[in-house]
Design a protein around this motif. Structure first.
Motif, PDB file in Angstrom:
ATOM      1  N   LEU A 205      -0.874   0.235  10.102  1.00  0.00           N
ATOM      2  CA  LEU A 205      -0.270   1.553  10.320  1.00  0.00           C
ATOM      3  C   LEU A 205       1.243   1.456  10.502  1.00  0.00           C
ATOM      4  O   LEU A 205       1.999   2.255   9.919  1.00  0.00           O
ATOM      5  N   THR A 206       1.698   0.506  11.307  1.00  0.00           N
ATOM      6  CA  THR A 206       3.142   0.384  11.518  1.00  0.00           C
ATOM      7  C   THR A 206       3.843  -0.087  10.245  1.00  0.00           C
ATOM      8  O   THR A 206       4.991   0.295   9.988  1.00  0.00           O
ATOM      9  N   GLY A 207       3.153  -0.894   9.436  1.00  0.00           N
ATOM     10  CA  GLY A 207       3.734  -1.330   8.162  1.00  0.00           C
ATOM     11  C   GLY A 207       3.953  -0.159   7.218  1.00  0.00           C
ATOM     12  O   GLY A 207       5.012  -0.060   6.574  1.00  0.00           O
ATOM     13  N   ILE A 208       2.972   0.731   7.146  1.00  0.00           N
ATOM     14  CA  ILE A 208       3.109   1.927   6.298  1.00  0.00           C
ATOM     15  C   ILE A 208       4.244   2.804   6.813  1.00  0.00           C
ATOM     16  O   ILE A 208       5.065   3.313   6.036  1.00  0.00           O
ATOM     17  N   ALA A 209       4.302   2.975   8.127  1.00  0.00           N
ATOM     18  CA  ALA A 209       5.368   3.797   8.718  1.00  0.00           C
ATOM     19  C   ALA A 209       6.737   3.208   8.419  1.00  0.00           C
ATOM     20  O   ALA A 209       7.691   3.937   8.097  1.00  0.00           O
ATOM     21  N   ALA A 210       6.858   1.884   8.498  1.00  0.00           N
ATOM     22  CA  ALA A 210       8.144   1.228   8.231  1.00  0.00           C
ATOM     23  C   ALA A 210       8.578   1.432   6.787  1.00  0.00           C
ATOM     24  O   ALA A 210       9.758   1.664   6.505  1.00  0.00           O
ATOM     25  N   VAL A 211       7.625   1.346   5.858  1.00  0.00           N
ATOM     26  CA  VAL A 211       7.943   1.558   4.442  1.00  0.00           C
ATOM     27  C   VAL A 211       8.421   2.991   4.208  1.00  0.00           C
ATOM     28  O   VAL A 211       9.415   3.226   3.502  1.00  0.00           O
TER      29      VAL A 211
END
Length: 285
Positions: A205-211
């Motif tokens: 989830l945090t990876g998607i948000a960062a992208v």
């Protein structure tokens, strides 16, 4: 183990840079279309498939690096992604990097060596208690939310790009911290435990948000504003999370002086590299 972790991190940075370069090359050859139509066009191009392979390989290298070394050591190495992206992408797109760009590449490399050599991050933990995770999650997610609010409140493209780049940096660092814990669980307890631990879904989830934050940062303002915030912010927050979450150690005292010199070199190099991008010359010219 530390040498292996650094090597895997360098390979991860190079793989991600190559993936991005090949994806951009494929996208530059598509004249029109969007959405699923664009995806179908890109899927027919070998360069795009190579790009996807590069990004996938980068994720694998990063996971392996974090399983073999401290977060405070591994994540700052990904600063090299920007120089790699230019060194790979410039000839791929038939461009020439100006002389100032080569000096900037050297500054980033020398600065990174100085920072990591002086700080000498160490630590072998891959787990942390919820007592450590709760304030870290609250702090990181809160900082990301505040940065988004600040970007919306400002009319300055520079401020908006910097704020969103900083938010993406915090997201990347938090993603790496969660990924380290998840890969540690995978190595120690197997696939079932990996799929049932909350850190696995947290880093997704945090990876998607960062992208998404990075994409908005690139649209909000100049690369020279978002990229330094992203690059320096990711490395700095990752180092902090390594110390706070995994009890990793870095050298202090007079070692802070060469560490700060290294950070200054990296900051200058990244700034100059982002300035060099609009001035790339055609190799045929």
């Amino acid at each position: 183990m530390l040498v292996l972790a650094v090597l895997l991190a360098v390979l991860g940075a190079a793989s991600n840079a190559a993936g991005t370069a090949f994806q951009r090359k494929a996208a530059s050859s598509v004249s029109s279309g969007g959405g699923w139509r664009l995806l179908r066009e890109l899927a027919r191009k070998p360069a795009w498939l190579l790009g996807i392979a590069g990004v996938t390989g980068a994720a694998l290298f990063q996971a392996l690096a974090l399983a073999n070394g401290p977060l405070a050591l591994v994540q700052p190495v990904f600063v090299l992604e920007l120089p790699f992206a230019l060194l790979i992408g410039v000839p791929l797109l038939h461009r020439r990097l100006p002389r100032e760009g080569w000096w900037a590449v050297a500054a980033v490399v020398v600065g990174l060596v100085a920072v990591l050599g002086a700080a000498a991050p160490s630590g072998a933990r891959t787990d942390a208690s919820m007592a450590r995770w709760i304030p870290v999650l609250a702090g990181c997610l809160g900082a990301m939310a505040l940065a988004v609010v600040a970007s919306r409140a400002s009319r300055s493209r520079l401020v908006r790009a910097t704020a969103l780049g900083g938010a993406a940096a915090v997201g990347n660092a938090l993603t790496a911290a969660l990924l380290k814990s998840a890969t540690g669980t995978l190595a120690d307890e197997g696939l079932t435990a990996f799929l049932t631990t909350w850190q696995t879904y947290g880093f997704a989830l945090t990876g998607i948000a960062a992208v998404l934050l990075l994409e908005n940062a690139l649209q909000a303002g100049p690369l020279a504003a978002s990229q330094p915030a992203l690059t320096i912010g990711d490395a700095s927050v990752s180092l902090l999370l390594g110390v706070v979450v995994y009890e990793e150690s870095v050298r202090g005292g007079w070692w802070v002086v060469p560490e700060l010199v290294g950070v200054a070199l990296i900051a200058w190099g990244v700034r100059e590299l982002t300035r060099a991008v609009p001035h790339l010359r055609d190799l045929t010219g």
